[in-house]
Design a protein around this motif. Sequence first.
Motif, short mmCIF file in Angstrom:
data_model
loop_
_atom_site.label_atom_id
_atom_site.label_comp_id
_atom_site.label_asym_id
_atom_site.label_seq_id
_atom_site.Cartn_x
_atom_site.Cartn_y
_atom_site.Cartn_z
N PHE A 10 0.82 -1.21 0.00
CA PHE A 10 0.00 0.00 0.00
C PHE A 10 0.86 1.27 0.00
O PHE A 10 0.33 2.37 -0.18
CB PHE A 10 -0.92 0.02 1.23
N ALA A 11 2.18 1.11 0.21
CA ALA A 11 3.06 2.29 0.27
C ALA A 11 3.54 2.74 -1.11
O ALA A 11 4.14 3.80 -1.23
CB ALA A 11 4.26 1.98 1.17
N LYS A 12 3.28 1.93 -2.15
CA LYS A 12 3.80 2.25 -3.49
C LYS A 12 3.43 3.65 -3.98
O LYS A 12 4.27 4.35 -4.54
CB LYS A 12 3.35 1.19 -4.50
N PRO A 13 2.17 4.10 -3.81
CA PRO A 13 1.84 5.45 -4.31
C PRO A 13 2.61 6.56 -3.59
O PRO A 13 2.63 7.70 -4.05
CB PRO A 13 0.33 5.57 -4.04
N TYR A 14 3.21 6.24 -2.46
CA TYR A 14 3.88 7.27 -1.64
C TYR A 14 5.40 7.07 -1.63
O TYR A 14 6.08 7.53 -0.71
CB TYR A 14 3.32 7.22 -0.21
N ARG A 15 5.93 6.37 -2.65
CA ARG A 15 7.37 6.07 -2.63
C ARG A 15 8.24 7.32 -2.72
O ARG A 15 9.38 7.32 -2.26
CB ARG A 15 7.75 5.06 -3.71
#
Length: 607
Positions: A10-15
């Motif tokens: 779920f962290a991918k969009p906030y890399r």
Amino acid sequence: MNYFRQILGFAKPYRGYALLNILSNILYALFGTLAMVSLFPMLNVLFDKTKRLEVKPEWEGFSGLKNYAEDYLNFFVTQKANDGNDDVLIFMVILVVSMFLLKNVFNYLAMYFITFLRNGVLKDVRNTLYDKIVSLPLSYFSEKRKGDTIARISSDVQEIQHSFLSILELIVREPLMIIFTIIMMFLISAKLTFFVFIFIPISGFLISLIGKSLKRKSDRVQKEQGKFLSIIEETLGGLKVIKGFNAEKIFGNKFRESTTQFFNFSNTLLNRQNLASPTSEFLGITVISILLWYGGQMVLKEKTLDAGLFIVYMGLAYNILTPAKAISKASYSVKKGNAAAERVLEILNTTSPLEDKPNAITKEDFTSNITIDNVFFKYEDELVLKNFSIQVPKGKTVALVGQSGSGKSTIANLVTRFYDVTEGAITIDGIDIRDLSKSSLRSLMGLVTQDSILFNDSVKNNILLGKPKATDVEIIDALKIANAWEFVKDLPNGIDTNIGDSGNKLSGGQKQRLSIARAVLKNPPIMILDEATSALDTESERLVQVALENMMKNRTSIVIAHRLSTIQNADNIIVMQKGEIVEQGTHIELLQKNTVYKKLVEMQSFD
């Protein structure tokens, strides 16, 4: 770790924030280490231990880094002294302060960037969990407590943020702080550093013994939280019955029993978790004490280590304690968060048996008939429907009647595909509804249930569920067809009046007419009425019945009826017993047969 990997997805969009956080943490660890090392030249100046060096040292590669750095500082201080500058100490103080300032600036930036990542993941997990809950079939929740589901989407997701996502802050910062510090410690004294490393594995092993049972204990806490939230939800939903039967004490005792369990489980969990910090600190101080003894020998007896360097070395050794404590505390948090993640991912990883097929058909119209062909169905083990077959031609009304438990409402659940048939098939225009997308299937249908399900919102927004872009004129027309405009126009704010939780500001008949208006506004070709008048008094039933007749004009309708007076005009009446059809025909034909249907009519005529 599998749970951790799934959550990290779920962290991918906030890399982007993650990369900025990593960069800030690298600089934090670097300046944190340099801040301690910068104390050494200041100590030398204070104790007048600075070696006088008139010639600028030459760089001889990384192997001589320690000597080069020390000589360059000595050269710098010598030059200042030769120039008659008495502000060397002030310069050294500024150097130390600057290092600590930069360390804390990058510490703030690291926390600033990680905040967006943590809260973004929290938001996305909750949104995904909500979407999954809504997409799962009704059967999934038949055995689940609502409060437990609420606990998973609220406190369990919050626990994931506090435990798993706090690790993201530590993955780079604390290990780098330890690595940079150890490099400096090696440069100062390799012998002393090797000595320290003998005790670190022992400390790590002792700390790990504490955390082994945390996941199990945390799981008990979270389950108990779900239980008392369920009791709250049931209490609020059934408050009228609880008060009417003087059952406040019974439910109060149930709630207190659950909160007492929660109290005991939480105490056990937190007391075990609270051991983490003091244990790691005590073990750290023990290592520092051994260092003081061994390093003191090197300074005082062996004369192999400078006293100023030893003080800096001790500072560096203590500098490891804070990140080591944070890592050990985080490892306990992961075990605690593991239980929360398992409960959240149990829902997210559930495969719905009612998922659309990959090539599901989108059907936009209804042209000929609905066919229920040799259907068998069971909720668990016992068959609720047996070899059930009917056909509903377009524009006709088919009514299902029978005693409670005969399987009438099950037909409504199967046609709308809230459940799938066990055997047989249901087709619309010859297409099996399992081959249609659920969205297009349900867009062809309007549903009015026995319980008027309304939401804590305005009349307008409740009705707009049927057609979100409808105009106020269309809403009022739907209300008129449903015989609801007569009371809605007198409400304080008309269609913008809030109707309260579950529509409790309205009477039963008013709520049901709003449900009908919602279905009317949707204007579907197929209407399913599941005992839409059974909970109403005679006057409300008359008004609702008129509304239903208005709504069913020129529509295909399946009417499940408890009160037989409401379905006398149906084109075909199906009489059911124990999941099977016992007779069918029009109202007059069935009365003439003088069998099951007539007995049902006679029984109701005495009501």
